[in-house]
Design a protein around this motif. Structure first.
Motif, short mmCIF file in Angstrom:
data_model
loop_
_atom_site.label_atom_id
_atom_site.label_comp_id
_atom_site.label_asym_id
_atom_site.label_seq_id
_atom_site.Cartn_x
_atom_site.Cartn_y
_atom_site.Cartn_z
N LEU A 148 96.24 37.02 47.58
CA LEU A 148 96.00 37.02 49.02
C LEU A 148 97.23 36.52 49.78
O LEU A 148 97.57 37.04 50.84
CB LEU A 148 94.78 36.17 49.33
CG LEU A 148 93.44 36.73 48.82
CD1 LEU A 148 92.33 35.70 48.94
CD2 LEU A 148 93.06 38.01 49.56
N CYS A 149 97.92 35.53 49.22
CA CYS A 149 99.14 35.02 49.86
C CYS A 149 100.22 36.10 49.93
O CYS A 149 100.99 36.14 50.90
CB CYS A 149 99.67 33.81 49.10
SG CYS A 149 98.73 32.29 49.34
N LEU A 150 100.27 36.96 48.92
CA LEU A 150 101.30 38.00 48.86
C LEU A 150 100.95 39.22 49.70
O LEU A 150 101.75 40.15 49.82
CB LEU A 150 101.52 38.42 47.41
CG LEU A 150 102.14 37.38 46.48
CD1 LEU A 150 102.15 37.87 45.05
CD2 LEU A 150 103.55 37.02 46.93
N GLY A 151 99.74 39.24 50.26
CA GLY A 151 99.33 40.39 51.06
C GLY A 151 98.43 41.34 50.34
O GLY A 151 98.21 42.48 50.79
N GLY A 152 97.90 40.93 49.17
CA GLY A 152 96.95 41.75 48.44
C GLY A 152 95.61 41.81 49.14
O GLY A 152 95.38 41.14 50.16
N ALA A 153 94.71 42.61 48.58
CA ALA A 153 93.44 42.91 49.25
C ALA A 153 92.28 42.05 48.80
O ALA A 153 91.23 42.07 49.40
CB ALA A 153 93.09 44.38 49.04
N GLY A 154 92.46 41.29 47.69
CA GLY A 154 91.34 40.48 47.21
C GLY A 154 91.23 40.54 45.71
O GLY A 154 92.25 40.51 45.00
N ALA A 155 90.01 40.67 45.19
CA ALA A 155 89.81 40.58 43.75
C ALA A 155 88.57 41.33 43.30
O ALA A 155 87.61 41.51 44.06
CB ALA A 155 89.68 39.12 43.33
N ILE A 156 88.62 41.77 42.04
CA ILE A 156 87.43 42.13 41.28
C ILE A 156 87.30 41.05 40.23
O ILE A 156 88.10 40.98 39.30
CB ILE A 156 87.55 43.52 40.66
CG1 ILE A 156 87.63 44.59 41.76
CG2 ILE A 156 86.36 43.80 39.74
CD1 ILE A 156 87.86 46.01 41.24
N SER A 157 86.33 40.18 40.40
CA SER A 157 86.29 38.90 39.69
C SER A 157 85.04 38.75 38.86
O SER A 157 83.92 39.00 39.33
CB SER A 157 86.38 37.76 40.72
OG SER A 157 86.03 36.53 40.16
N ALA A 158 85.22 38.28 37.61
CA ALA A 158 84.08 37.93 36.77
C ALA A 158 83.56 36.54 37.10
O ALA A 158 82.35 36.31 37.17
CB ALA A 158 84.46 38.02 35.30
N SER A 159 84.48 35.61 37.34
CA SER A 159 84.05 34.23 37.57
C SER A 159 83.32 34.05 38.90
O SER A 159 82.60 33.07 39.08
CB SER A 159 85.24 33.27 37.50
OG SER A 159 86.14 33.48 38.57
N ALA A 160 83.46 35.01 39.81
CA ALA A 160 82.79 34.90 41.11
C ALA A 160 81.28 35.03 41.02
O ALA A 160 80.59 34.94 42.04
CB ALA A 160 83.35 35.94 42.09
N HIS A 161 80.73 35.22 39.83
CA HIS A 161 79.28 35.12 39.65
C HIS A 161 78.78 33.73 40.06
O HIS A 161 77.62 33.58 40.48
CB HIS A 161 78.90 35.33 38.18
CG HIS A 161 78.82 36.75 37.74
ND1 HIS A 161 79.91 37.43 37.23
CD2 HIS A 161 77.79 37.63 37.71
CE1 HIS A 161 79.55 38.65 36.91
NE2 HIS A 161 78.27 38.81 37.19
#
Length: 288
Positions: free
Chosen positions: A193-206
């Motif tokens: 996000l700091c670099l200007g990316g769009a976010g995440a597809i995250s496993a831990s975000a469960h």
């Protein structure tokens, strides 16, 4: 371009006595939606798609689509038999989904020209947006930077799940602006996000998906200091979530919360009692 910005959860597939546990799946999906997640990725790596038959994968997708708006559902599509893969794509596209998540063909290790032709063929056949999944440590083949930059120029490829661990490639993709760059490495969410990316597809975000969404929103508002504080609050959990092969620890944590059974399909194994005790302590701290 379709908008995949945000925090997508790479959804686990709950099992009970060897079968898909649909009541648990519905409970888990409702919980994540209540937490405000951007969307769900069904039958990806975390969903143990390799242990599900094609029919089971479609049944899981159909179940999720009963409970979740289509624009919040991405479906995994992986394989190394291109004809079968394209047939699977046709089946998926009979359902309303936001997109398909497609890695390089695993095990066979095609050439760079072969990779380019593969993704072009899939993208040409897709009537929904393609999210390219770059994860060489699972597929066994690295998509070189310039190959990747050419591939993502295809108008049907809208985003990338970036798990290659190559910062220069990540920076090049963000700078090019051809696709939205979502990290698939949870420890890189704040950096992305700091670099200007769009976010995440995250496993831990469960777990504590509300905090992941808080982190994303803080960055959207330019509040980097608060976002960093949120990230460091999540960090011990992120580290524990991958203490064993994914999704063992994630399912262990969800089992401790009473959301799913602590069951994986063999040859994957449920996490050890030692890891469960570690997770118990991490979850207690995260709840404070």
């Amino acid at each position: 371009m379709s908008n995949f910005r945000g925090i997508w959860v790479a959804l686990v597939t709950p099992f009970r006595d060897g079968a898909v546990d649909y009541p648990a799946l519905r409970t888990l999906v409702a919980h994540l939606l209540e937490q405000g997640v951007t969307g769900l990725v069904v039958c990806g790596t975390t969903g143990e798609a390799a242990a599900l038959s094609h029919d089971e994968q479609l049944e899981v997708l159909d179940a999720v689509l009963q409970w979740v708006p289509p624009q919040q559902v991405i479906m995994g599509l992986a394989g190394n038999n291109q004809r079968e893969l394209l047939a699977c794509l046709e089946d998926i596209q009979r359902r309303p989904v936001a997109g398909v998540l497609v890695p390089a063909p695993y095990y066979i290790r095609p050439s760079q020209a072969g990779l380019e032709a593969f993704f072009r063929t899939v993208a040409d056949a897709a009537s929904v947006p393609v999210v390219l999944y770059d994860i060489p440590y699972r597929t066994g083949v690295r998509i070189e930077r310039e190959t990747l930059r050419r591939i993502v120029r295809h108008p049907n490829i809208h985003a990338i799940k970036d798990c290659a661990g190559d910062l220069e490639t990540t920076l090049a993709l963000i700078a090019d602006g051809q696709v939205q760059v979502l990290t698939g490495e949870d420890l890189q969410i704040f950096t992305n996000l700091c670099l200007g990316g769009a976010g995440a597809i995250s496993a831990s975000a469960h777990v504590r998906a509300d905090l992941y969404m808080q982190l994303y929103q803080q960055m959207e508002e330019g509040d980097v200091i608060s976002a960093r504080r949120t990230f460091h609050r999540l960090l011990p959990w992120m580290q524990a979530a991958f203490a064993e092969p994914n999704p063992a620890a994630v399912k262990g944590a969800l089992a401790l919360q009473g959301l799913v059974a602590n069951e994986l399909r063999e040859p994957m194994q449920a996490c050890t009692p030692t890891t469960l005790e570690r997770l118990r302590g991490v979850l207690a701290e995260l709840a404070d």
